[in-house]
Each structure stands twice: as structure tokens, then as C-alpha cells.
Design a protein around this motif. Structure first.
Motif, PDB file in Angstrom:
ATOM      1  N   PHE A  15     -48.835 -71.728  16.429  1.00  0.00           N
ATOM      2  CA  PHE A  15     -50.258 -71.379  16.405  1.00  0.00           C
ATOM      3  C   PHE A  15     -51.113 -72.627  16.181  1.00  0.00           C
ATOM      4  CE2 PHE A  15     -53.918 -70.061  13.683  1.00  0.00           C
ATOM      5  CZ  PHE A  15     -54.679 -69.498  14.698  1.00  0.00           C
ATOM      6  N   ALA A  16     -50.697 -73.461  15.244  1.00  0.00           N
ATOM      7  CA  ALA A  16     -51.456 -74.678  14.947  1.00  0.00           C
ATOM      8  C   ALA A  16     -51.492 -75.623  16.144  1.00  0.00           C
ATOM      9  CB  ALA A  16     -50.856 -75.391  13.735  1.00  0.00           C
ATOM     10  N   ILE A  17     -50.407 -75.686  16.886  1.00  0.00           N
ATOM     11  CA  ILE A  17     -50.319 -76.585  18.030  1.00  0.00           C
ATOM     12  C   ILE A  17     -51.084 -76.029  19.233  1.00  0.00           C
ATOM     13  CG2 ILE A  17     -48.730 -77.551  19.757  1.00  0.00           C
ATOM     14  CD1 ILE A  17     -46.676 -77.763  17.407  1.00  0.00           C
ATOM     15  N   THR A  18     -50.917 -74.726  19.509  1.00  0.00           N
ATOM     16  CA  THR A  18     -51.509 -74.138  20.724  1.00  0.00           C
ATOM     17  C   THR A  18     -52.892 -73.552  20.490  1.00  0.00           C
ATOM     18  OG1 THR A  18     -50.537 -71.946  20.366  1.00  0.00           O
ATOM     19  CG2 THR A  18     -49.222 -73.559  21.628  1.00  0.00           C
ATOM     20  N   GLY A  19     -53.202 -73.206  19.254  1.00  0.00           N
ATOM     21  CA  GLY A  19     -54.493 -72.590  18.957  1.00  0.00           C
ATOM     22  C   GLY A  19     -54.534 -71.100  19.241  1.00  0.00           C
ATOM     23  N   SER A  20     -53.389 -70.527  19.599  1.00  0.00           N
ATOM     24  CA  SER A  20     -53.356 -69.078  19.832  1.00  0.00           C
ATOM     25  C   SER A  20     -52.027 -68.515  19.336  1.00  0.00           C
ATOM     26  CB  SER A  20     -53.542 -68.763  21.318  1.00  0.00           C
ATOM     27  OG  SER A  20     -52.451 -69.251  22.070  1.00  0.00           O
ATOM     28  N   ILE A  21     -52.043 -67.226  19.142  1.00  0.00           N
ATOM     29  CA  ILE A  21     -50.842 -66.520  18.677  1.00  0.00           C
ATOM     30  C   ILE A  21     -50.815 -65.172  19.381  1.00  0.00           C
ATOM     31  CG2 ILE A  21     -52.031 -65.549  16.667  1.00  0.00           C
ATOM     32  CD1 ILE A  21     -49.406 -65.898  15.093  1.00  0.00           C
ATOM     33  N   ASN A  22     -49.650 -64.767  19.841  1.00  0.00           N
ATOM     34  CA  ASN A  22     -49.587 -63.478  20.538  1.00  0.00           C
ATOM     35  C   ASN A  22     -49.462 -62.325  19.537  1.00  0.00           C
ATOM     36  OD1 ASN A  22     -46.821 -63.095  19.917  1.00  0.00           O
ATOM     37  ND2 ASN A  22     -46.159 -64.084  21.778  1.00  0.00           N
ATOM     38  N   SER A  23     -49.663 -61.144  20.034  1.00  0.00           N
ATOM     39  CA  SER A  23     -49.664 -59.946  19.170  1.00  0.00           C
ATOM     40  C   SER A  23     -48.322 -59.716  18.492  1.00  0.00           C
ATOM     41  CB  SER A  23     -50.031 -58.707  19.989  1.00  0.00           C
ATOM     42  OG  SER A  23     -51.352 -58.780  20.417  1.00  0.00           O
ATOM     43  N   LEU A  24     -47.243 -59.970  19.215  1.00  0.00           N
ATOM     44  CA  LEU A  24     -45.923 -59.749  18.638  1.00  0.00           C
ATOM     45  C   LEU A  24     -45.670 -60.708  17.473  1.00  0.00           C
ATOM     46  CD1 LEU A  24     -43.493 -57.899  18.924  1.00  0.00           C
ATOM     47  CD2 LEU A  24     -42.483 -59.593  20.459  1.00  0.00           C
ATOM     48  N   ASP A  25     -46.054 -61.973  17.644  1.00  0.00           N
ATOM     49  CA  ASP A  25     -45.894 -62.920  16.541  1.00  0.00           C
ATOM     50  C   ASP A  25     -46.743 -62.532  15.336  1.00  0.00           C
ATOM     51  OD1 ASP A  25     -43.970 -64.515  17.717  1.00  0.00           O
ATOM     52  OD2 ASP A  25     -45.390 -66.014  18.446  1.00  0.00           O
ATOM     53  N   LYS A  26     -47.967 -62.052  15.571  1.00  0.00           N
ATOM     54  CA  LYS A  26     -48.807 -61.572  14.471  1.00  0.00           C
ATOM     55  C   LYS A  26     -48.100 -60.432  13.735  1.00  0.00           C
ATOM     56  CE  LYS A  26     -53.241 -62.483  16.667  1.00  0.00           C
ATOM     57  NZ  LYS A  26     -54.408 -61.849  17.288  1.00  0.00           N
ATOM     58  N   TRP A  27     -47.532 -59.536  14.524  1.00  0.00           N
ATOM     59  CA  TRP A  27     -46.837 -58.386  13.946  1.00  0.00           C
ATOM     60  C   TRP A  27     -45.611 -58.842  13.149  1.00  0.00           C
ATOM     61  CZ3 TRP A  27     -42.271 -55.522  15.462  1.00  0.00           C
ATOM     62  CH2 TRP A  27     -42.168 -54.276  14.829  1.00  0.00           C
ATOM     63  N   PHE A  28     -44.862 -59.828  13.694  1.00  0.00           N
ATOM     64  CA  PHE A  28     -43.714 -60.376  12.958  1.00  0.00           C
ATOM     65  C   PHE A  28     -44.149 -60.921  11.603  1.00  0.00           C
ATOM     66  CE2 PHE A  28     -41.058 -61.504  16.981  1.00  0.00           C
ATOM     67  CZ  PHE A  28     -40.564 -60.219  17.033  1.00  0.00           C
ATOM     68  N   LEU A  29     -45.291 -61.599  11.567  1.00  0.00           N
ATOM     69  CA  LEU A  29     -45.795 -62.114  10.296  1.00  0.00           C
ATOM     70  C   LEU A  29     -46.166 -60.975   9.347  1.00  0.00           C
ATOM     71  CD1 LEU A  29     -48.063 -65.038  11.551  1.00  0.00           C
ATOM     72  CD2 LEU A  29     -45.869 -65.257  10.357  1.00  0.00           C
ATOM     73  N   GLU A  30     -46.824 -59.954   9.885  1.00  0.00           N
ATOM     74  CA  GLU A  30     -47.254 -58.820   9.053  1.00  0.00           C
ATOM     75  C   GLU A  30     -46.091 -58.096   8.406  1.00  0.00           C
ATOM     76  OE1 GLU A  30     -49.825 -56.074  11.102  1.00  0.00           O
ATOM     77  OE2 GLU A  30     -51.032 -57.714  11.901  1.00  0.00           O
TER      78      GLU A  30
END
Length: 100
Positions: A15-30
Motif C-alpha cells: 500500500f505504501a509503495i503503490t498508494g492503493s490497496i484492494n478490497s481483499l487485502d483490506k478484508w485480510f487486515l480487518e
């Protein structure tokens, strides 16, 4: 760092490198997922993507066996897959079976 923290750090680093995060990765974090659980999930998704006519009940049962998830826990997964354009055959079959 434990495995979960390492996996989540990798997501945040992308996320820090690309400036974006997909929904699945957000969900993995949650849900506090780790690399092993993510691989397990992708293996199941790959398996179901090859089944043309699975029922949502069959999918729910498998997710319950593997992760202890019921319908309410699976909905965010299906929404994340849809938003990311991943596994469209699973999203379509899951939703189709619910509507029928």
C-alpha cells in the motif's frame, strides 16, 4: 514479528509503495489473516472456481469447516472478490444460488 504481523506488514508495505490497496487485502487486515490462512482460502477459491454448479450452502459449509465462518462472515469475502474482479465465477454462482 509473528506470521500474522509479517503478512499484514507486507500488505501495508504494498500500500505504501503503490498508494492503493484492494478490497481483499483490506478484508485480510480487518480479520487478522496471515499468509497460511490466505493460501488456504485461495486453494478453496481455486477449487470452487472449477465447480460450475456449487450451492451457496456447500460453499458456506466448506468455509465453516476451514475457518468457522457462517453466511454473515462470508458476505464481506464475496463483496471483496466482486470489487476486485477476482473469481467472478464464484461470485456469480454464489449470488445466483442465493437468489434462486
Amino acid at each position: 514479528m509473528n506470521e500474522t504481523e509479517r503478512f499484514q506488514f507486507e500488505i501495508l508495505k504494498r500500500f505504501a509503495i503503490t498508494g492503493s490497496i484492494n478490497s481483499l487485502d483490506k478484508w485480510f487486515l480487518e480479520i487478522n489473516f496471515n499468509h497460511e490462512k490466505a493460501n488456504q482460502l485461495f486453494n478453496i477459491l481455486n477449487e470452487f472456481s472449477k465447480k460450475p454448479d456449487f450451492s451457496h450452502g456447500e460453499f458456506e459449509q466448506r468455509m465453516n469447516q476451514e475457518f468457522g465462518w457462517g453466511y454473515q462472515a462470508i458476505k464481506p469475502l464475496i463483496m471483496s472478490l466482486y470489487e476486485d474482479g477476482m473469481y467472478p465465477e464464484i461470485v456469480s454462482q454464489f449470488l445466483k444460488d442465493i437468489v434462486d
